[in-house]
Write a protein that holds these residues in place. Structure first.
Motif, mmCIF file in Angstrom:
data_model
loop_
_atom_site.group_PDB
_atom_site.id
_atom_site.type_symbol
_atom_site.label_atom_id
_atom_site.label_comp_id
_atom_site.label_asym_id
_atom_site.label_seq_id
_atom_site.Cartn_x
_atom_site.Cartn_y
_atom_site.Cartn_z
ATOM 1 N N VAL A 84 109.120 82.088 49.981
ATOM 2 C CA VAL A 84 108.579 82.501 48.813
ATOM 3 C C VAL A 84 108.107 81.327 47.835
ATOM 4 N N PRO A 85 109.069 80.207 47.796
ATOM 5 C CA PRO A 85 108.556 79.057 46.951
ATOM 6 C C PRO A 85 107.452 78.518 47.478
ATOM 7 N N VAL A 86 107.284 78.223 48.601
ATOM 8 C CA VAL A 86 106.282 77.426 49.207
ATOM 9 C C VAL A 86 105.093 78.353 48.966
ATOM 10 N N ALA A 87 105.142 79.668 49.384
ATOM 11 C CA ALA A 87 103.941 80.499 49.238
ATOM 12 C C ALA A 87 103.545 80.562 47.802
ATOM 13 N N VAL A 88 104.426 80.643 46.791
ATOM 14 C CA VAL A 88 104.259 80.703 45.547
ATOM 15 C C VAL A 88 103.348 79.308 45.140
ATOM 16 N N VAL A 89 103.764 78.026 45.472
ATOM 17 C CA VAL A 89 103.323 76.989 45.066
ATOM 18 C C VAL A 89 101.858 76.804 45.593
ATOM 19 N N LEU A 90 101.621 77.175 46.774
ATOM 20 C CA LEU A 90 100.429 76.902 47.421
ATOM 21 C C LEU A 90 99.635 78.141 46.612
ATOM 22 N N GLY A 91 99.974 79.584 46.613
ATOM 23 C CA GLY A 91 99.248 80.242 46.109
ATOM 24 C C GLY A 91 98.754 79.951 44.722
ATOM 25 N N TYR A 92 99.837 79.311 43.920
ATOM 26 C CA TYR A 92 99.234 79.002 42.596
ATOM 27 C C TYR A 92 98.001 78.032 42.571
#
Length: 352
Positions: free
Chosen positions: A75-83
């Motif tokens: 979740v944290p990695v996906a959120v940062v990349l997605g952001y």
């Protein structure tokens, strides 16, 4: 590994789109930018985060029960990349540059990133909770079905020896008085047992068989009893062709037929007749066993105590097997006719 595109994933995507729109509306209420601009940013960032989470889950989470802890990384990695990916997509669509946004208002930019992390974590937790709940429900249904099948097998294991002992007792009584008829009866019993054993070893298992098989076994059993009782026993079986393939638990009607003969027709000097019929109406299968025997005391028609044997054993078996196989949708009604005889009716849903 499950297929990437699925009905559940499409539903999650639609929910993400709805949530992105709600977020855009909320931002517009407290921001100077237009709703259209906020909507583009919200969708680009939200869809990017969701896409990264779906991709990571597809490749890294094979089993929610086992790999759920991996979401702490995903979740944290996906959120940062997605952001950041969402910002780049917005720049491509609108021809803007997010660098100025980060340079001019860094606190707001980091604040939005933090909000995205929290929102991504909450949404992932909701989705995972639903997946786990669905998996638990599926496991519970499998366990319930396995328990139901095991109970049916146990009840059948109790019922078949009971029927066999009754038949052997009748055969023993006949040997002394009419050896030739006893031999014929023994031949019928061997054929009956062979058919029963073959059905229990069928690939489809022993939990159900067709109504045609049920009536065929009843025909064999009644032929056995007719050898012993002679003209004192008359019987008929009525099975419409449309119902022949309907699945039913094996030996479901056997106890009712045995009770009709043992407690209704045999004690009656002149004997009598027994009729077995199947019919269907409004999606419900109805099986009737009617005899013109001695009838029964109304007290005997009540559910027996656990230790009850004889007449009560057969009726108890039918009640328990109906409850196990069909729950509240299965029912048995017993009616003692005032002029003698008894009628038993079993009902449960037809299988489409």
């Amino acid at each position: 590994m499950p297929s990437f595109f699925s009905h559940a994933m499409v539903l999650r995507g639609l929910k993400v789109l709805a949530l992105n729109t709600v977020i855009a509306i909320a931002i517009t209420l407290f921001d100077n930018h237009s709703f259209g601009l906020n909507l583009v940013y919200s969708h680009c960032i939200g869809i990017s985060i969701w896409a990264f989470i779906e991709v990571f889950n597809h490749f890294l989470v094979d089993n929610w029960q086992v790999h759920v802890h991996r979401l702490l990384f995903i979740v944290p990695v996906a959120v940062v990349l997605g952001y950041f990916t969402g910002h780049l997509l917005t720049d491509l669509i609108l021809g803007t540059t997010s660098f100025q946004y980060w340079k001019q208002t860094p606190r707001m930019a980091f604040g939005m990133l933090f909000v995205s992390l929290v929102a991504g974590g909450v949404i992932s937790w909701v989705f995972v909770s639903r997946e786990q709940l669905a998996a638990e429900r599926q496991n519970l249904e499998v366990a319930r079905r396995q328990a139901s099948e095991a109970q049916l097998k146990l009840l059948e294991a109790q019922l078949e020896p009971h029927m066999l002992f009754n038949t052997l007792a009748n055969l023993r009584a006949l040997i002394a008085v009419e050896p030739q008829r006893a031999q014929t009866m023994l031949d019928h019993m061997i054929a009956y047992l062979r058919a029963t054993l073959s059905a229990s070893r069928a690939p489809s298992g022993g939990n159900t068989h067709t109504l045609a098989d049920e009536f065929a076994r009843l025909q064999d059993y009644l032929e056995l009893m007719a050898i012993r009782m002679g003209p004192r026993l008359q019987f008929s079986l009525d099975l419409p062709d449309a119902l022949r393939a309907q699945p039913v638990p094996p030996l479901l009607l056997q106890p009712l037929v045995e009770n009709s003969i043992q407690h209704g027709l045999e004690p009656k000097v002149e004997g009598g007749s027994i009729r077995i019929a199947a019919s269907a109406s409004d999606g419900v299968l109805k099986l009737d066993v009617e005899d013109t025997g001695m009838g029964a005391d109304p007290a005997e028609l009540l559910p027996p105590a656990p230790h009850t044997t004889g007449h009560g054993f057969g009726l108890q078996q039918v009640r328990e097997r109906l409850a196990t196989a069909f729950g509240e949708r299965g029912a048995m009604i017993l009616v003692a006719a005032p002029a003698g005889g008894m009628s038993a009716s079993i009902t449960f849903p037809l299988k489409a």
